[in-house]
Design a protein around this motif. Structure first.
Motif, PDB file in Angstrom:
ATOM      1  N   UNK A 163       0.837  -1.207   0.000  1.00  0.00           N
ATOM      2  CA  UNK A 163       0.000   0.000   0.000  1.00  0.00           C
ATOM      3  C   UNK A 163       0.870   1.253   0.000  1.00  0.00           C
ATOM      4  N   UNK A 164       1.919   1.252   0.851  1.00  0.00           N
ATOM      5  CA  UNK A 164       2.812   2.413   0.873  1.00  0.00           C
ATOM      6  C   UNK A 164       3.528   2.579  -0.456  1.00  0.00           C
ATOM      7  N   UNK A 165       3.918   1.459  -1.078  1.00  0.00           N
ATOM      8  CA  UNK A 165       4.619   1.542  -2.358  1.00  0.00           C
ATOM      9  C   UNK A 165       3.703   2.106  -3.447  1.00  0.00           C
ATOM     10  N   UNK A 166       2.440   1.657  -3.457  1.00  0.00           N
ATOM     11  CA  UNK A 166       1.509   2.205  -4.447  1.00  0.00           C
ATOM     12  C   UNK A 166       1.260   3.693  -4.204  1.00  0.00           C
ATOM     13  N   UNK A 167       1.172   4.065  -2.922  1.00  0.00           N
ATOM     14  CA  UNK A 167       0.981   5.489  -2.616  1.00  0.00           C
ATOM     15  C   UNK A 167       2.192   6.307  -3.062  1.00  0.00           C
TER      16      UNK A 167
END
Length: 457
Positions: A228-232
Motif C-alpha cells: 500500500x505504501x509503495x503504491x501510494x
C-alpha cells in the motif's frame, strides 16, 4: 489574579497548568487516568510476548476473560464427572477447587506475562497431582498457556514448563506416591507415561504451528502494508511528475516572454503586446492542464474531460517553443504507428521536457527533434547547439534551483523506465546537448502496464 496558562509560578517554582473551565473543573489531558496508575505502553503488540506491561488491543481483555472462564468451567465440570469413576482418589475439597480455579486465573496474564502463565499453570497442576486429586481436564490450563507462550516467542519457557511437569508427574507416579495421598496408592504404569509424553509432544507441535501461522500472518500484513505504501509512493511520484511536466514548460515560456515584454515595453509596445498575448495563452493552457490533473485526483477512476497529450500535439508544442524564441525542427523516420496512451504520453512529455531545458538552460535558439519509428521501439532524439553547461546537464541552473529542483531528467528516466525504455542525456562531443530516449512498442494499447498512465491527463 490568576497567572496565564504555562506561566511560571514563583511561589511553587514550576509552570502552572491549563486554565480551569467555567464550571471550576480541571479536565486532565488526553490519555490521563484520574483513578489508578497511568497506563503503560508496551514495546510491541500483545501477541509479541513482551514481559513488561503493555497496552493490549481493544477487545483483548474481553477475550481473555471469556476464554479463561471457559477453561475454568471445563476443569470444574469435567473433574466433577471424572471424580465419580475414581473413588480411590482424594475427594475434592476447598483446596482442590482452588487449584482448579488457579490455572484459569493465571491465564488472564498469558499475553502480558507468558512465562509466568506457563510456569504458574504447570506448578499448580503439579501440586494438584501431588495432592492425589482425581485425574481430569486439569491440564487444559497448561495447554492454553503453552500455546500462548510459544506463539509469543517464549518457546524455551513453554518447553521447560512442560518438561518439568512431565518429569514431576513421573516422579510422583513412580517414587513419591508412597508418601503422598491417597494412602495405599500404587505406582503408575509406564504405558500411561508414554501416552502423556505423546500428548506433551502434540501440544508442543500445535504450539509451534500456531506460532508459525501467526508469524506468517504478521509477515503478510507487513507485506500488504508495504505494498500500500509503495503504491501510494508511486502515485505520488506520478502526480509530481505530471505537475512538473505540465508546469515547467508553460512557466518557462511565460518567464521568457515576460522578460521580452519588460525589455520592449517602452521601445516596441507592439512586440511587448505580442509577448503578453503569448503569456496569456501559455498560462491558460497550463491552468487547463493543472485543472485536469486535479479533477482526476478528486474523482479517481473518472474519465478525463479532454484526451491525454500525445505526439499528435507535437505541432502545438513547437509553436509554444517558437513563441519563447526557440526554433524547433521536427523530422521523422519510418512509418508512424498508433501508440498506447501511456507510451504516447511518455513520448510527448520527454520531448516537452527536453525543449523546456533548452529554453531555460541553453544558449542555443534552435533545437532539432528526431523521431525514428522502428518495428519494436520508438527512438526520440532532441539536440541543441549549446553552449552546453553543467546546469543544463543537471536539468536546472543555479538560479533556478529552488523552483526546478533538477527533476526534469529524472522524470524522463522514470517515464521511460516504467515502459521498459531508457533515456540518455548529456553534452555532445561537438558541443551542445542531446537527449536520447528509446521506448519499446511491444505493449499494445489497453494493457495493464499502461493503466496508471492512462489516468494521467
Amino acid at each position: 489574579m490568576h497567572d496565564a496558562p504555562g506561566e511560571r509560578d514563583p511561589r511553587r517554582g514550576r509552570a502552572r497548568g491549563p486554565d480551569r473551565s467555567s464550571r471550576g473543573r480541571w479536565w486532565p489531558p488526553s490519555g490521563h487516568r484520574p483513578f489508578g496508575p497511568p497506563r503503560r505502553r508496551g514495546r510491541g503488540p500483545w501477541w509479541a510476548g513482551e514481559d513488561a506491561e503493555g497496552e493490549e488491543p481493544r477487545g483483548a481483555g474481553r477475550v481473555l476473560w471469556r476464554s479463561s472462564a471457559a477453561v475454568a468451567v471445563i476443569q470444574l465440570v469435567g473433574t466433577r464427572f471424572a471424580a465419580h469413576d475414581q473413588p480411590e482418589r482424594t475427594d475434592l475439597g476447598p483446596l482442590g477447587y482452588a487449584l482448579l480455579l488457579a490455572g484459569p486465573a493465571l491465564l488472564l496474564v498469558r499475553h502480558r506475562h507468558p512465562r509466568l502463565a506457563v510456569f504458574g499453570t504447570a506448578a499448580v497442576t503439579l501440586v494438584y497431582l501431588g495432592a492425589g486429586y482425581p485425574n481430569g481436564p486439569v491440564f487444559v490450563s497448561v495447554v492454553v498457556a503453552s500455546v500462548a507462550a510459544v506463539a509469543a516467542g517464549r518457546r524455551i519457557a513453554a518447553w521447560s514448563a512442560l518438561g518439568l511437569l512431565w518429569a514431576g508427574r513421573v516422579l510422583i507416579g513412580h517414587w513419591l506416591y508412597r508418601w503422598l495421598p491417597p494412602s495405599g496408592d500404587g505406582p503408575a504404569s509406564w504405558g500411561q507415561e508414554l501416552a502423556v509424553a505423546a500428548w506433551v509432544t502434540a501440544i508442543v507441535a500445535a504450539s509451534e504451528l500456531v506460532r508459525v501461522r501467526r508469524e506468517q500472518w504478521a509477515r503478510e500484513r507487513a507485506e500488504r502494508a508495504a505494498a500500500v505504501r509503495r503504491r501510494a509512493d508511486e502515485e505520488r511520484l506520478r502526480i509530481a511528475r505530471e505537475l512538473h511536466d505540465v508546469l515547467a514548460h508553460s512557466i518557462s515560456v511565460i518567464n521568457v516572454q515576460a522578460g521580452v515584454g519588460l525589455a520592449l515595453l517602452d521601445q516596441d509596445p507592439e512586440q511587448a503586446r505580442t509577448a503578453l498575448t503569448t503569456i496569456k495563452a501559455a498560462s491558460k493552457e497550463a491552468l487547463g492542464e493543472v485543472r485536469q490533473v486535479l479533477d482526476t485526483l478528486r474523482a479517481p477512476g473518472a474519465a478525463p474531460r479532454s484526451p491525454a497529450p500525445g505526439l499528435a500535439r507535437l505541432g502545438e508544442l513547437t509553436e509554444q517553443a517558437a513563441s519563447a524564441g526557440l526554433t524547433v525542427e521536427v523530422a521523422e523516420e519510418g512509418r508512424r504507428v498508433p501508440l498506447p496512451p501511456g507510451t504516447d504520453l511518455a513520448a510527448f512529455r520527454i520531448v516537452q521536457e527536453a525543449l523546456t531545458n533548452t529554453v531555460r538552460h541553453s544558449g542555443s535558439r534552435t533545437a532539432r527533434v528526431r523521431l525514428r519509428w522502428a518495428p519494436d521501439a520508438l527512438e526520440l532524439r532532441v539536440d541543441d547547439d549549446g553552449p552546453a553547461t553543467s546546469a543544463e546537464t543537471a536539468g536546472t541552473g543555479p538560479a533556478d534551483r529552488p523552483s526546478g529542483g533538477g527533476n526534469g531528467l529524472v522524470g524522463m528516466g522514470e517515464r521511460a523506465a516504467a515502459l521498459g525504455g531508457t533515456v540518455e542525456a548529456g553534452p555532445r562531443p561537438d558541443g551542445g546537448f542531446r537527449v536520447r530516449a528509446r521506448i519499446p512498442l511491444g505493449r499494445p494499447a489497453g494493457t495493464v502496464a499502461d493503466g496508471p498512465e492512462e489516468e494521467a491527463p
